[in-house]
Write an enzyme that holds these catalytic residues in place. Structure first.
Site, PDB file in Angstrom:
ATOM      1  N   TYR A  97      30.485  31.436  35.958  1.00 35.50           N
ATOM      2  CA  TYR A  97      31.544  31.114  35.000  1.00 35.50           C
ATOM      3  C   TYR A  97      30.916  30.446  33.763  1.00 35.50           C
ATOM      4  O   TYR A  97      30.112  29.517  33.906  1.00 35.50           O
ATOM      5  CB  TYR A  97      32.559  30.179  35.667  1.00 35.50           C
ATOM      6  N   LYS A 194      44.133  28.483  38.255  1.00 40.81           N
ATOM      7  CA  LYS A 194      44.276  29.924  38.474  1.00 40.81           C
ATOM      8  C   LYS A 194      45.252  30.186  39.634  1.00 40.81           C
ATOM      9  O   LYS A 194      46.414  29.908  39.504  1.00 40.81           O
ATOM     10  CB  LYS A 194      42.900  30.546  38.694  1.00 40.81           C
TER      11      LYS A 194
HETATM   12  C1  LIG Z   1      38.557  28.939  35.052  1.00 39.37           C
HETATM   13  C2  LIG Z   1      37.405  28.778  35.960  1.00 39.37           C
HETATM   14  C3  LIG Z   1      36.715  27.556  36.049  1.00 39.37           C
HETATM   15  C4  LIG Z   1      37.040  26.371  35.167  1.00 39.37           C
HETATM   16  O1  LIG Z   1      38.265  25.818  35.464  1.00 39.37           O
HETATM   17  P1  LIG Z   1      39.176  25.018  34.397  1.00 39.37           P
HETATM   18  O2  LIG Z   1      40.348  24.648  35.198  1.00 39.37           O
HETATM   19  O3  LIG Z   1      39.445  25.950  33.262  1.00 39.37           O
HETATM   20  O4  LIG Z   1      38.355  23.834  33.945  1.00 39.37           O
HETATM   21  C5  LIG Z   1      35.675  27.470  36.961  1.00 39.37           C
HETATM   22  N1  LIG Z   1      35.318  28.516  37.732  1.00 39.37           N
HETATM   23  C6  LIG Z   1      35.947  29.705  37.654  1.00 39.37           C
HETATM   24  C7  LIG Z   1      35.501  30.825  38.526  1.00 39.37           C
HETATM   25  C8  LIG Z   1      37.007  29.882  36.772  1.00 39.37           C
HETATM   26  O5  LIG Z   1      37.622  31.078  36.686  1.00 39.37           O
END
Ligand SMILES: *Cc1c(COP(=O)(O)O)cnc(C)c1O
Length: 394
Positions: A97, A194
């Site tokens: 990421y 997510k």
């Molecule tokens: C979005 C994401 C992050 C970061 O998370 P945030 O809540 O945006 O700080 C870390 N790892 C993965 C795989 C992601 O998709």
């Protein structure tokens, strides 16, 4: 007890009032009987009853001994890196990421923590690259945006025989599909922004540890650094988790149908989805995940940024936005959006081609989603053909 029942009943009824929804304790401090005599809570950075419920729920869902909630996924990742000290090395998946790459490389290297990126889709590469300085092995599986799969069990064994901890970013699969601790991981992190939150309405992060000892260290860092999740956002994540299994199952069903549609469309070059038989590590994915998840990526035969931009600007239901895991379908063009800060040659070498498009397949009716993509692809095909004809005329 089935997984769905366990999930729903891991969220407790409020013991004080019987409220079936977890109360939001919107408070900064807690009144004490006498100095140091309290009901288990003294100050809300250290502990908050709403956050405590979320932390217990995620620990149960990931089969760990302790969970901790942070203000974002990156704050959760940051807390894990703080387990290390100057001179230690992180061995990380190369298709990591982007925000984790930025944190490791541009924040922690200057404190003397080194990072080595390898292609972890072949566990032998991890065995070759690991050194006595490696204290943390960092996986994401599936990765963002090319859905690479790594063998958690095999890499856990390599990490442990070398005295290193294995941390898995389980954001894409969620505990509904994959539980890395049961496969040997020591730490699991989530961007709860997510699938766990699931409604595109908050930013949150979670850490789960296999052992109480590592958990206590994370707890110390959480309180010492202070990047905690608010009570209201903790409540929103709890509410999201109530329907996690239903949502992720449906996201996966829709995504598989979309991936199969894309595979047979003449404008498409490659489809990346772990649920497809011809995915590079489909067999490993099938062994460690119960479904493929809701993210699908693909490249276009036209191969250009221009063609990809036409597609992402021509859909009706797939909204053009970064992020994933929500109810509404989203799509993005990594080369000019999420991955634009990576130099073009490095980005292409990592498999993020100019025409790569990432879909977060939502919960709409799948036939509407497929029709939406088909019409956007057709618009791109005719625009591309027109452009070629114009070149020929000129
Ligand atoms: C979005 C994401 C992050 C970061 O998370 P945030 O809540 O945006 O700080 C870390 N790892 C993965 C795989 C992601 O998709």
């Amino acid at each position: 007890m089935s997984k769905a029942t366990k999930l729903i009943h891991s969220i407790p009824v409020d013991p004080l009032t019987g409220a079936i929804s977890v109360p939001i304790y919107q408070t900064s401090t807690f009144v004490q009987e006498a100095p140091g005599e309290n009901m288990g809570y003294d100050y809300a950075r250290s502990n908050n009853p709403t956050r405590a419920v979320l932390e217990k729920v995620i620990a149960e869902l990931e089969e760990g001994s302790a969970g901790y909630a942070f203000a974002s996924g990156l704050a959760a990742i940051d807390a894990v890196v703080k387990l290390l000290k100057s001179g230690d090395e992180i061995l990380a998946v190369d298709d990591i990421y982007g925000g984790a790459f930025r944190l490791f490389t541009h924040v922690y290297q200057k404190f003397g923590i080194t990072v080595n990126y390898v292609d972890t889709t072949n566990a032998d590469n991890v065995a070759e690259a690991i050194t006595s300085r490696t204290k943390l092995v960092w996986l994401e599986t599936p990765t963002n945006p090319t859905l690479k799969i790594s063998d958690i069990k095999a890499i856990a064994a390599i990490a442990h025989s070398n005295g290193a901890l294995l941390c898995v970013d389980n954001t894409f699969a969620s505990p509904a599909l994959q539980q890395p601790i049961l496969l040997g991981a020591d730490i699991v992190v989530h961007s709860a922004t997510k699938y766990l939150g699931g409604h595109s309405d908050l930013i949150a992060g979670l850490v789960v540890t296999k052992t109480k000892e590592v958990g206590d260290e994370i707890k110390f860092i959480q309180n010492a650094s202070g990047a905690i999740l608010s009570p209201h956002d903790s409540w929103l994540v709890i509410r999201g988790i109530e329907t996690l299994h239903l949502r992720v199952a449906e996201h996966s069903r829709n995504a598989l149908a979309v991936a199969k549609f894309l595979q047979q469309h003449p404008a498409i070059d490659t489809v990346y989805y772990p649920g497809l038989y011809d995915h590079h590590n489909h067999i490993i994915a099938a062994a460690q995940q119960s479904a493929g998840g809701g993210v699908v990526s693909f490249t276009l035969k036209a191969g250009t940024t221009a063609a990809a931009k036409t597609v992402v600007c021509s859909t009706k239901y797939f909204k053009l936005a970064e992020s994933l895991g929500g109810v509404k379908s989203l799509l993005c063009h990594p080369a000019t959006m999420t991955h634009k800060s990576i130099p073009a040659d490095k980005r292409r070498a990592a498999g993020v081609a100019d025409s790569l498009i990432r879909l977060s397949v939502g919960l709409e009716d799948v036939s509407d989603l497929i029709n939406d993509l088909e019409s956007a692809l057709n618009i791109a095909v005719s625009a591309h053909r027109l452009a070629e004809e114009l070149v020929e005329i000129n």
